[in-house]
Design a protein around this motif. Structure first.
Motif, mmCIF file in Angstrom:
data_model
loop_
_atom_site.group_PDB
_atom_site.id
_atom_site.type_symbol
_atom_site.label_atom_id
_atom_site.label_comp_id
_atom_site.label_asym_id
_atom_site.label_seq_id
_atom_site.Cartn_x
_atom_site.Cartn_y
_atom_site.Cartn_z
ATOM 1 N N CYS A 383 -11.374 -6.365 -47.730
ATOM 2 C CA CYS A 383 -10.578 -6.695 -48.921
ATOM 3 C C CYS A 383 -10.560 -5.530 -49.916
ATOM 4 O O CYS A 383 -11.600 -5.148 -50.459
ATOM 5 C CB CYS A 383 -11.121 -7.952 -49.601
ATOM 6 S SG CYS A 383 -10.150 -8.358 -51.065
ATOM 7 N N CYS A 412 -5.959 -11.641 -55.802
ATOM 8 C CA CYS A 412 -5.534 -11.317 -54.425
ATOM 9 C C CYS A 412 -4.127 -10.723 -54.447
ATOM 10 O O CYS A 412 -3.229 -11.274 -55.080
ATOM 11 C CB CYS A 412 -5.558 -12.585 -53.575
ATOM 12 S SG CYS A 412 -4.782 -12.359 -51.972
ATOM 13 N N CYS A 415 -2.385 -8.804 -49.327
ATOM 14 C CA CYS A 415 -2.125 -7.681 -48.416
ATOM 15 C C CYS A 415 -2.314 -8.070 -46.956
ATOM 16 O O CYS A 415 -1.805 -7.391 -46.057
ATOM 17 C CB CYS A 415 -3.032 -6.502 -48.761
ATOM 18 S SG CYS A 415 -4.778 -6.792 -48.406
ATOM 19 N N GLY A 416 -3.060 -9.132 -46.693
ATOM 20 C CA GLY A 416 -3.238 -9.590 -45.313
ATOM 21 C C GLY A 416 -4.343 -8.879 -44.541
ATOM 22 O O GLY A 416 -4.560 -9.167 -43.363
ATOM 23 N N CYS A 418 -7.515 -9.216 -44.721
ATOM 24 C CA CYS A 418 -8.566 -10.166 -44.308
ATOM 25 C C CYS A 418 -8.154 -10.899 -43.034
ATOM 26 O O CYS A 418 -8.936 -10.981 -42.080
ATOM 27 C CB CYS A 418 -8.871 -11.141 -45.439
ATOM 28 S SG CYS A 418 -7.417 -11.893 -46.179
HETATM 29 S S1 SF4 Z 1 -4.985 -10.764 -48.753
HETATM 30 FE FE1 SF4 Z 1 -7.152 -10.868 -48.248
HETATM 31 S S2 SF4 Z 1 -7.788 -8.733 -48.125
HETATM 32 FE FE2 SF4 Z 1 -5.844 -8.728 -49.229
HETATM 33 S S3 SF4 Z 1 -6.410 -8.833 -51.409
HETATM 34 FE FE3 SF4 Z 1 -6.109 -10.951 -50.705
HETATM 35 S S4 SF4 Z 1 -8.144 -11.636 -50.127
HETATM 36 FE FE4 SF4 Z 1 -8.243 -9.413 -50.228
#
Ligand code: SF4
Ligand code: SF4
Length: 455
Positions: A383, A412, A415-416, A418
């Protein structure tokens, strides 16, 4: 070379041909002819919608205003073809909702609205920052990278803030998309012209153009075009997703961190996409509002292409222009595979933020069932915002929005990363998106109650 990058999290997906950019990166932009009609949505920006200001039967020219904003955080919408308005009605929008569209029968003449005015550089020199900002507003320019935040709002810096850095987003870190890459190669001068105009508005010390190191030709093109322009500098960044996200881009290019819950202006920066810069040049130097854009049509289509397309063209027309679907189609996405929005229907229409149309067939899309969380922590390491995605997702599944908020769901950036790294293939981002929507709804309701109570 010491490559610039953001410090926390992120993933390096898809470096090789799996990145999907090889499908279109060598394809010059081609014009997609507009069809018999265009259906132009009245919602094309983050913020307030537009109100249709044309009536059925009315003749319009290219660039004529057909939708007026219903708030400051909004941008007007213009006709992308000339012809007759044949309907104003609700249609399915790329955001999944039924929303008003103005439908124009294309007369094929592309008559430009006579009220539009182009400026020479001499005339530009005499314009105040406010007058230039007004041209940007009137041209309906929004963030072309996909975020669609109205550009004139970004350029309206509150009196208590000082912006000294203009950061230009040429990262295009989403796999498969090459629209910005081709723009930097083919219209590098337009991008630089837009940067010069934005510098006249903001008076920053520097304009830093961030480009990832997997785009050496774009780096060279922008360095050449920017040569001799005071304050303009290309920053070569390591290829790392999500390098093109505002906060990560600012950190990579300037070393500054945008504090949690704050805006780029709080770190002395304004971030603008390369496509937005070219749109600013179009508006000021050629008088043309944002009526078309470059979109990458790619994935499982027979001839993937970068196309210049008029706003209001349907996805199906764009896909047909690229040879049609190939194979057993599993997914249609507006944007890229990491942050794009899955579509139910290819009858939706291209908007100002449509950076790509991605078709995935069985060869691309993999749908493993999600399994239990292993508590491996991979999503936490990935993340870029320093969040605990597994926890936010967990509280979202329990519909405990308060706890999801405590775990900073609103930070958040979707961005994907995770979901991408999760070995259990958990649908983490979907859970977080839901939590964000619910937290937003609760906040709005609270604010409305407080307002009522204060009456
Ligand atoms: S999508 Fe997931 S990795 Fe991206 S900012 Fe949000 S929690 Fe963090
Ligand atoms: S990456 Fe997936 S399995 Fe690992 S902790 Fe995060 S949600 Fe759980």
């Amino acid at each position: 070379m010491n490559l610039l990058k953001f410090s926390r999290g992120g993933v390096s997906p898809l470096h090789s041909e799996h990145e999907g950019k090889t499908l279109t990166e060598k394809k010059p932009v081609v014009e997609l002819p507009a069809g018999k009609t265009v259906s132009i949505p009245m919602v094309q920006n983050l913020g307030a919608p537009c109100r249709p200001v044309v009536t059925v039967g009315q003749e319009v020219g290219v660039g004529e205003v057909i939708g007026e904003p219903l708030g400051f955080v909004a941008a007007p919408v213009h006709a992308s073809v000339s012809g007759k308005v044949i309907a104003v009605r609700d249609l399915l929008h790329v955001n999944g909702k039924l929303l008003p569209h103005v439908i124009i029968e294309n007369d094929g003449e592309y008559r430009v609205n006579s009220a539009l005015k182009a400026h020479t550089w001499e005339e530009v020199a005499a314009l105040s920052p406010e007058a230039l900002g007004k041209i940007v507003l009137d041209a309906g320019i929004v963030g072309a990278g996909g975020a669609t935040f109205p550009t004139h709002v970004k350029l309206s810096i509150p009196a208590d803030k000082k912006v000294d850095m203009l950061v230009i987003n040429g990262a295009e870190c989403e796999p498969f998309l090459t629209a910005d890459y081709r723009l930097m190669l083919e219209q590098s001068q337009d991008v630089i012209d837009g940067i010069r105009l934005l510098m006249q508005i903001l008076s920053p010390d520097k304009a830093l153009i961030g480009i990832e190191d997997n785009k050496p030709k774009a780096i060279e093109a922008m360095q050449q075009a920017g040569k001799g322009v005071p304050g303009v500098q290309v920053c070569v960044m390591r290829t790392k997703y999500p390098q093109g996200s505002e906060k990560q881009l600012i950190e990579a290019c300037t070393g500054r961190q945008v504090p949690s819950g704050k805006l780029p202006a709080d770190a002395g920066c304004v971030v603008v996409n390369v496509g937005t810069c070219a749109a600013v040049a179009d508006a000021v130097l050629r008088g043309m509002p944002m009526v078309s854009r470059i979109t990458t049509v790619t994935g499982a289509v027979r001839e993937p292409k970068n196309v210049r397309v008029r706003i209001g063209t349907s996805f199906s027309e764009a896909i047909d222009f690229c040879g049609g679907y190939e194979g057993d189609v599993k997914k249609l996405i507006s944007g890229g595979p990491m942050m794009g929005v899955t579509q139910f229907d290819d009858g939706v229409h291209i908007v100002k933020g449509t950076s790509g149309i991605l078709v995935l067939n069985a060869g691309y899309a993999n749908y493993p069932d999600e399994s239990s969380c292993l508590h491996c922590g991979k999503c936490v390491y990935a993340c870029p915002m320093g969040l605990m995605p597994l926890k936010i997702d967990l509280w979202s599944r329990k519909k405990n929005w308060e706890m999801a908020e405590d775990y900073l769901a609103m930070n958040c950036i979707e961005c994907g990363s995770c979901s991408y790294v999760c070995p259990s293939k958990r649908h983490i981002v979907q859970g977080i998106r839901l939590a964000k929507a619910e937290i937003g709804r609760i906040r709005r309701e609270k604010a409305a109650k407080q307002k009522e109570g204060g009456k």
